[in-house]
Structures are given as structure tokens and as C-alpha cells.
Design an enzyme around this catalytic site. Sequence first.
Site, PDB file in Angstrom:
ATOM      1  N   LEU A  11       0.969  -0.915   0.013  1.00 57.97           N
ATOM      2  CA  LEU A  11      -0.011   0.125   0.025  1.00 57.97           C
ATOM      3  C   LEU A  11       0.930   1.217   0.072  1.00 57.97           C
ATOM      4  O   LEU A  11       1.605   1.614   0.928  1.00 57.97           O
ATOM      5  CB  LEU A  11      -0.916  -0.061   1.280  1.00 57.97           C
ATOM      6  CG  LEU A  11      -1.864  -1.371   1.379  1.00 57.97           C
ATOM      7  CD1 LEU A  11      -2.700  -1.079   2.702  1.00 57.97           C
ATOM      8  CD2 LEU A  11      -2.684  -1.417   0.366  1.00 57.97           C
ATOM      9  N   THR A  18       8.768   2.750  -3.309  1.00 54.07           N
ATOM     10  CA  THR A  18       9.694   2.581  -4.376  1.00 54.07           C
ATOM     11  C   THR A  18      10.903   1.651  -4.201  1.00 54.07           C
ATOM     12  O   THR A  18      11.314   0.788  -4.941  1.00 54.07           O
ATOM     13  CB  THR A  18       9.900   3.842  -5.089  1.00 54.07           C
ATOM     14  OG1 THR A  18       8.771   4.793  -5.479  1.00 54.07           O
ATOM     15  CG2 THR A  18      10.983   3.581  -6.104  1.00 54.07           C
ATOM     16  N   LYS A 104       4.125   5.415  12.021  1.00 53.05           N
ATOM     17  CA  LYS A 104       4.066   5.685  13.414  1.00 53.05           C
ATOM     18  C   LYS A 104       2.818   6.430  13.990  1.00 53.05           C
ATOM     19  O   LYS A 104       2.539   6.440  15.054  1.00 53.05           O
ATOM     20  CB  LYS A 104       5.288   6.626  13.712  1.00 53.05           C
ATOM     21  CG  LYS A 104       5.306   7.983  13.048  1.00 53.05           C
ATOM     22  CD  LYS A 104       6.503   8.180  12.083  1.00 53.05           C
ATOM     23  CE  LYS A 104       6.445   9.397  11.199  1.00 53.05           C
ATOM     24  NZ  LYS A 104       7.332   9.331  10.164  1.00 53.05           N
ATOM     25  N   LYS A 204       6.627   8.694  17.950  1.00 49.15           N
ATOM     26  CA  LYS A 204       7.541   7.631  18.150  1.00 49.15           C
ATOM     27  C   LYS A 204       7.693   7.422  19.677  1.00 49.15           C
ATOM     28  O   LYS A 204       8.047   6.259  20.022  1.00 49.15           O
ATOM     29  CB  LYS A 204       8.917   8.089  17.472  1.00 49.15           C
ATOM     30  CG  LYS A 204       8.741   8.296  16.156  1.00 49.15           C
ATOM     31  CD  LYS A 204       9.960   8.953  15.225  1.00 49.15           C
ATOM     32  CE  LYS A 204       9.882   8.971  13.925  1.00 49.15           C
ATOM     33  NZ  LYS A 204      11.127   9.794  13.208  1.00 49.15           N
TER      34      LYS A 204
END
Length: 442
Positions: A11, A18, A104, A204
Site C-alpha cells: 500500500l 519505491t 508511526k 515515536k
Amino acid sequence: MNGNAVRVALLGCGTVGTEIVRLLREQAGDLAARAGAPVELVGVAVRRPHKHPELGDLLTTDATALVTRDDVDVVVEVIGGIEPARSLLLEALKAGKSVVTANKALLAEEGAALAEAADASGVDLFYEASVAGAIPLLRPLRESLAGDRITRVAGIVNGTTNFILSAMTESGAGYADALEEATRLGYAEADPSADVDGYDAASKAAILATLAFHTRVTAADVHCEGIRHVTASDIAAARGIGCVIKLLAICERSPATADSPEAVSARVYPAMIPAAHPLATVDGAFNAVFVEAEAAGQLMFYGQGAGGAPTASAVLGDLVAVARNRVHGGRGARESAYASLPVLPLGAVPTRYHVSLEVADRAGVLATIAGEFSTHGVSIAAVRQTGGAADDGGAARLVVVTHAAPEAALAATVQVLAGLDVVLAVDSVLRVEDLGRKGVAP
């Protein structure tokens, strides 16, 4: 080697996606050997297929159909954001697909829901790439240190802000100029808010605290301040006491006392740290995290914290682990939230402070200011005065460095100081963190 391929749906195919496609193709043989079966990309969901002609028939704009296809074993998500990522991953987990994600923000808000969905279906949820890019950090917290008691996780987890603060430290540039340079070099987005306002680091921190303390911590539990208000004068002031300024994510376990139970805290803010501390030398867009545990002591994790290839490296590591589980049976570590410790508000967390004031240069001012600190229970470690009537027309600069005090006590002190006739301005208030190392100048 098992002949049945592990089939992967991807997704998103931006910078990270890439690189994932490239690595899957270039390292197909090695990945198959490590996983025990070929790892085959069978679909890529994107919004604008015309931008990826090289992917041909793999492309689709129907992400929901892709994640529920019978021929998909693992869903890899690198689109970011909350929706549609949340709905897509819940659909994938419900359909019995294992999930690897680098998201995250989603994990910091909906990590519990994703973990519960993975458990209900008996599949894996891996997310090493969500914190600190290529640095192996989450798996050590979750697995290598599972037999230890972690007391603190603290470090630099956002490369953009670290680049900006490093540039300000090295050149004396102001925040605006350093941000412009970061943008020109591609370290800062056109809209840098998530980075410079601390939100990226806060997400995070929530993930780190959740893993370290076996307690569900969300982004809403993390106190968050960014670096927009850090000035060249603040950088110079830090240098004056042997420190540098870094945007820190700090997650701590607070021991139980007679008055309160054991608890945890998570916060993100710019702070002065000793120049002798290893984190002080982490420059540019690099990340570094210190983990402190009762038996293991101090551990430091350092490396590339962002970028297409480093993040893809972490994603592929998770993908191999998930594929191996699919081939040989078994599951990765599940969510561990048994401790359910309360999360302290910032006001209850003790920290040292560096307070810079512009004051009237006359007799009794220092005593008045010291009295207010004492009234609010904030102990002064050192005071330094610069300037005076001869060069500032009756004004002086007063710098007060405190011992550790609760945030609420310091905030109340500063509020009162700002209203005193003898205080012309409260120029800055910065925290001072020694991070368990000696060397903070008083």
C-alpha cells in the site's frame, strides 16, 4: 526451501514504497533463502497509477480489494496517516493477512486496536520501520530485553529537527535560516510542522514507551513541544554551561513512593544536554537512542533515522520475519501491555531548568527572584548575571539554573516572575537533562 511463495501486497509507492519494490526485485534470491520461500509482490495500491508505469499489471487503485484478496498473505503499508491506513489494515488483519507497517502516527493512536485485531486472527503485526528508520530498536526493546526491566528510553528520533539544531550550533544561524537550509537540502518537507513542532517525535515516543514499559501509551499521553522558539541566544547559553540543545524524546519509569504508585512518563521537547554525552555528538539528520535497563545498563542505538532506503531496509527485515513465520509456522511477539501503568502528566515530572531573565539592575533584585523560586519549592543550583547599568541602561541579564523540580512548580514560578516589576522579560525557559551521565555544568 518451501515452493509456495509468500505473496505481498504493498500500500503506497512513494519514496519508501519505491525502495521496497526495488529491494524485493534486486534481492529476490537472498530474501527467498532467508524466508524459506520466494517473497512475491502481487499488487501495489496507489492513487495515481500513471506515475508508476514500470509496475504494469501490479497496480490498482482499489486498496480495499487488494488487502482482502485470497492470494495475498502479507500487507505492507507505507502510505502514512490515520485514514485510510487504519481501515485498510484492520480489514487486512480481519482477513487473516499479516501486516508490516512504517506508520508511526497510526500506531501511536490506534496501536492497541491493530494489536487486538492481529491477535484475534492469529497473525503478525510488525512495525520496526515506524521509529528510527533503519536502526534496529523496536525488536531489541520487545524481544532482546524482554527479560530485563527498562527504566528509561531517551534520544533523538527526528532527523529534520536534529539537522536544524546542529546547523544552528555549528554556524550560529537562527532557526529560520537553518530551516531554510534543511528545506533546500531535502531534510525538511514543504510543510515542516510535523517535524519542527514535535508531533513526529511524539508519535515515536508513544511507541517506545508502550514497548519499553508494557503499558499502552498513545500520542495524546505524550507532552509535545517543538523547536520553533529555540534561538541563537539559547544555543549560545547552552554552550556557556557546557551543553548543546537537542530535541529529545524521553520515556521514563518512575518508581513507586509512599504517596504514589509506579508510573511512566513520555515527553518531547528541546533540552540542554551535556556536551560530553554521546547524544550531543549526534549531528545532521542522524538518530540515536539510549536505552537504560536494570541488568543490561546503558545501550545506544545509532544510525540513519529516515529516508527511502533506510526505512525500506527495516520494512524488509520485518517482511522476512513475517514470511518465515508463514512458511515454518509460529508468530512473532504479541502486544505486551500487562503492566498498565498510569501515565504521569508533565506537571508531575521533575526536571532541571535553565531560566534566562532580563531584570532591572538594582539592589535586592536577586534576593526577590531567589525568594520566588524558594516559595514554589524550586531549588537554585547556580545564578549568573551579565550586563548592567553601564551597558544596558539599567537592565541586566540573569540566568538561573535549578535543581530538579516538578514542571508544575517551575511553571508557577515563571508565571509569578513574569509579573514582577523588577523582571523586564522572561527570555527563555529550557530544560536541562543529564540523561544519567555526569558532566552537566551548574
